[in-house]
Design a protein around this motif. Structure first.
Motif, short mmCIF file in Angstrom:
data_model
loop_
_atom_site.label_atom_id
_atom_site.label_comp_id
_atom_site.label_asym_id
_atom_site.label_seq_id
_atom_site.Cartn_x
_atom_site.Cartn_y
_atom_site.Cartn_z
N ALA A 148 0.84 -1.20 0.00
CA ALA A 148 0.00 0.00 0.00
C ALA A 148 0.88 1.26 0.00
O ALA A 148 0.54 2.26 -0.66
CB ALA A 148 -0.93 -0.01 1.21
N LEU A 149 1.99 1.21 0.73
CA LEU A 149 2.93 2.34 0.72
C LEU A 149 3.51 2.54 -0.67
O LEU A 149 3.59 3.68 -1.16
CB LEU A 149 4.03 2.12 1.74
N LEU A 150 3.93 1.46 -1.32
CA LEU A 150 4.44 1.57 -2.68
C LEU A 150 3.39 2.18 -3.60
O LEU A 150 3.70 3.04 -4.44
CB LEU A 150 4.86 0.20 -3.21
N GLY A 151 2.14 1.72 -3.46
CA GLY A 151 1.07 2.26 -4.29
C GLY A 151 0.86 3.74 -4.05
O GLY A 151 0.69 4.52 -5.01
N ALA A 152 0.87 4.17 -2.78
CA ALA A 152 0.68 5.59 -2.47
C ALA A 152 1.82 6.43 -3.04
O ALA A 152 1.58 7.50 -3.61
CB ALA A 152 0.58 5.77 -0.95
N CYS A 153 3.04 5.94 -2.90
CA CYS A 153 4.20 6.68 -3.40
C CYS A 153 4.20 6.72 -4.93
O CYS A 153 4.60 7.73 -5.53
CB CYS A 153 5.49 6.07 -2.87
N TRP A 154 3.78 5.63 -5.55
CA TRP A 154 3.66 5.62 -7.01
C TRP A 154 2.65 6.68 -7.48
O TRP A 154 2.90 7.41 -8.45
CB TRP A 154 3.22 4.23 -7.46
N LEU A 155 1.54 6.79 -6.77
CA LEU A 155 0.52 7.77 -7.15
C LEU A 155 0.97 9.19 -6.85
O LEU A 155 0.58 10.13 -7.56
CB LEU A 155 -0.79 7.46 -6.43
N VAL A 156 1.79 9.39 -5.83
CA VAL A 156 2.38 10.71 -5.59
C VAL A 156 3.21 11.12 -6.80
O VAL A 156 3.21 12.30 -7.21
CB VAL A 156 3.25 10.69 -4.31
N TRP A 157 3.92 10.17 -7.36
CA TRP A 157 4.78 10.42 -8.51
C TRP A 157 3.97 10.64 -9.79
O TRP A 157 4.29 11.51 -10.60
CB TRP A 157 5.73 9.23 -8.68
N ARG A 158 2.88 9.88 -9.95
CA ARG A 158 2.22 9.82 -11.25
C ARG A 158 0.91 10.60 -11.35
O ARG A 158 0.30 10.64 -12.41
CB ARG A 158 1.94 8.35 -11.60
N THR A 159 0.44 11.22 -10.27
CA THR A 159 -0.83 11.94 -10.31
C THR A 159 -0.66 13.37 -9.84
O THR A 159 0.43 13.79 -9.45
CB THR A 159 -1.90 11.23 -9.44
N THR A 160 -1.76 14.12 -9.87
CA THR A 160 -1.72 15.53 -9.51
C THR A 160 -2.91 15.87 -8.61
O THR A 160 -3.80 15.05 -8.41
CB THR A 160 -1.78 16.42 -10.76
N GLY A 161 -2.91 17.09 -8.10
CA GLY A 161 -4.07 17.64 -7.42
C GLY A 161 -4.46 16.95 -6.13
O GLY A 161 -3.63 16.56 -5.31
N VAL A 162 -5.78 16.77 -5.97
CA VAL A 162 -6.33 16.21 -4.75
C VAL A 162 -5.83 14.79 -4.50
O VAL A 162 -5.51 14.42 -3.36
CB VAL A 162 -7.88 16.22 -4.81
N LEU A 163 -5.75 13.98 -5.56
CA LEU A 163 -5.31 12.60 -5.41
C LEU A 163 -3.86 12.54 -4.94
O LEU A 163 -3.52 11.74 -4.06
CB LEU A 163 -5.48 11.86 -6.73
N GLU A 164 -3.01 13.37 -5.51
CA GLU A 164 -1.60 13.39 -5.09
C GLU A 164 -1.49 13.80 -3.62
O GLU A 164 -0.74 13.18 -2.86
CB GLU A 164 -0.81 14.37 -5.95
#
Length: 339
Positions: free
Chosen positions: A176-192
């Motif tokens: 789950a941590l890897l997934g969250a960090c991946w999304l920090v890298w690959r997304t923007t805005g509210v989701l990031e």
């Protein structure tokens, strides 16, 4: 023991370890994204989460297949011993991965119907169960398998212990941590921003899991404790806690300064250090605590033949993997879609 009989199993152990580590890295954040559905309820942002991995997720399982094929072809003694010992978690993992793969596609196909939420739940459940089973399998191997004359002689639930449950929960938290960090890298805005919030909390959970497993593992078998304290292994072991702390500092700093990729790299570093510690603990046992990699390996001629094929295929797989991630690099928004 001849040179080939000694070194070929060592080479194959390195290949097997590399395949498992690459699988954990690539499919780890993939499964982690599925588990993060539990804390992200917005349908549009869920679609963005899925779209960050939609072009590449199919290829991640290639490394699991390579690891399984290596175990079957090169270490048949380990395959025939570990499989019956871990039938239930392996079967549950495979079913969860299949169910998750179906949900991955059906959640898009049923977008306009009332069943989309059900497939989102299935995607979350398949991801969570697969992650837990992988950790439980790891814990079952580390804690040891009951063997008599080279064959498993235990029960179907021997793997299910407090230690394997701890490993399962720790892997879930780590993915789950890897997934969250991946999304920090690959997304923007509210989701990031949301993923930064959850990354901080998941990192604490993983850190506690690392401490608990690290303290428990040497107590399982005396050889584990010896490897952590004996010379020269202690030279390699001593820097590990310091590196974990250093990565923790860089992780927090990266989140505070809103670096896009630093948290993900730090999380990968934690997984690499844990994997290294595991290798130090159980080497040279392929089936702890009794069967070494030489005890369970196939004839040298068979290993050499398979090594030729792997030497050809492995660069192709690596090239495809790197190329696919390069093509689909960059931030993903709600305007992007890969279905």
């Amino acid at each position: 023991m001849s040179g080939a009989a000694y070194w070929l199993p060592v080479i194959w152990t390195v290949i097997l370890a590399a395949a498992i580590l690459i699988y954990v890295i690539l499919d780890g954040f993939d499964l982690g994204i599925g588990m993060l559905f539990a804390v992200e309820r917005d349908r549009g942002r869920r679609d963005v989460m899925v779209n960050t991995v939609a072009p590449v997720w199919d290829g991640n399982e290639t490394w699991m297949i390579l690891g399984g094929a290596t175990l079957y072809g090169v270490f048949p003694g380990a395959y025939s011993t570990l499989l019956p010992a871990l039938y239930l978690p392996i079967l549950l993992m495979v079913l969860a991965l299949i169910f998750r793969g179906v949900a991955f596609e059906f959640r898009i196909m049923t977008r306009d119907s009332g069943r989309s939420a059900l497939w989102d739940l299935a995607f979350f459940g398949g991801s969570a169960i697969a992650a837990f089973c992988q950790g439980a399998i790891l814990g079952g191997i580390i804690q040891g398998v009951s063997v008599t004359k080279g064959a498993f002689n235990g029960g179907p639930l021997d793997w299910l212990t407090p230690f394997s449950i701890l490993c399962g929960l720790s892997v879930m938290c780590g993915y789950a941590l890897l997934g969250a960090c991946w999304l920090v890298w690959r997304t923007t805005g509210v989701l990031e921003a949301s993923c930064r919030f959850w990354a901080r909390r998941l990192a604490i959970g993983l850190f506690l899991g690392i401490i608990a497993v690290s303290l428990w593992t040497p107590m399982l078998h005396e050889p584990y404790l010896v490897r952590w304290t004996d010379w020269p292994n202690i030279v390699f072991v001593a820097p590990v806690p310091l590196l974990v702390m250093l990565l923790g500092f860089l992780f927090v700093r990266g989140l505070q300064r809103e670096h896009p990729v630093t948290p993900f790299l730090c999380a990968l570093g934690w997984f690499f250090l844990c994997f290294t510690g595991l290798g130090i603990s159980i080497f040279p046992y392929m089936v702890p605590p009794s069967l070494t990699l030489w005890d369970v390996s196939s004839p040298p001629s068979s290993q050499a033949f398979q090594l030729v094929g792997t030497a050809i295929l492995l660069p192709i797989i690596l090239t495809y993997t790197i190329y696919s991630y390069r093509v689909f690099r960059g931030k993903v928004t709600e305007a992007d879609a890969y279905h």
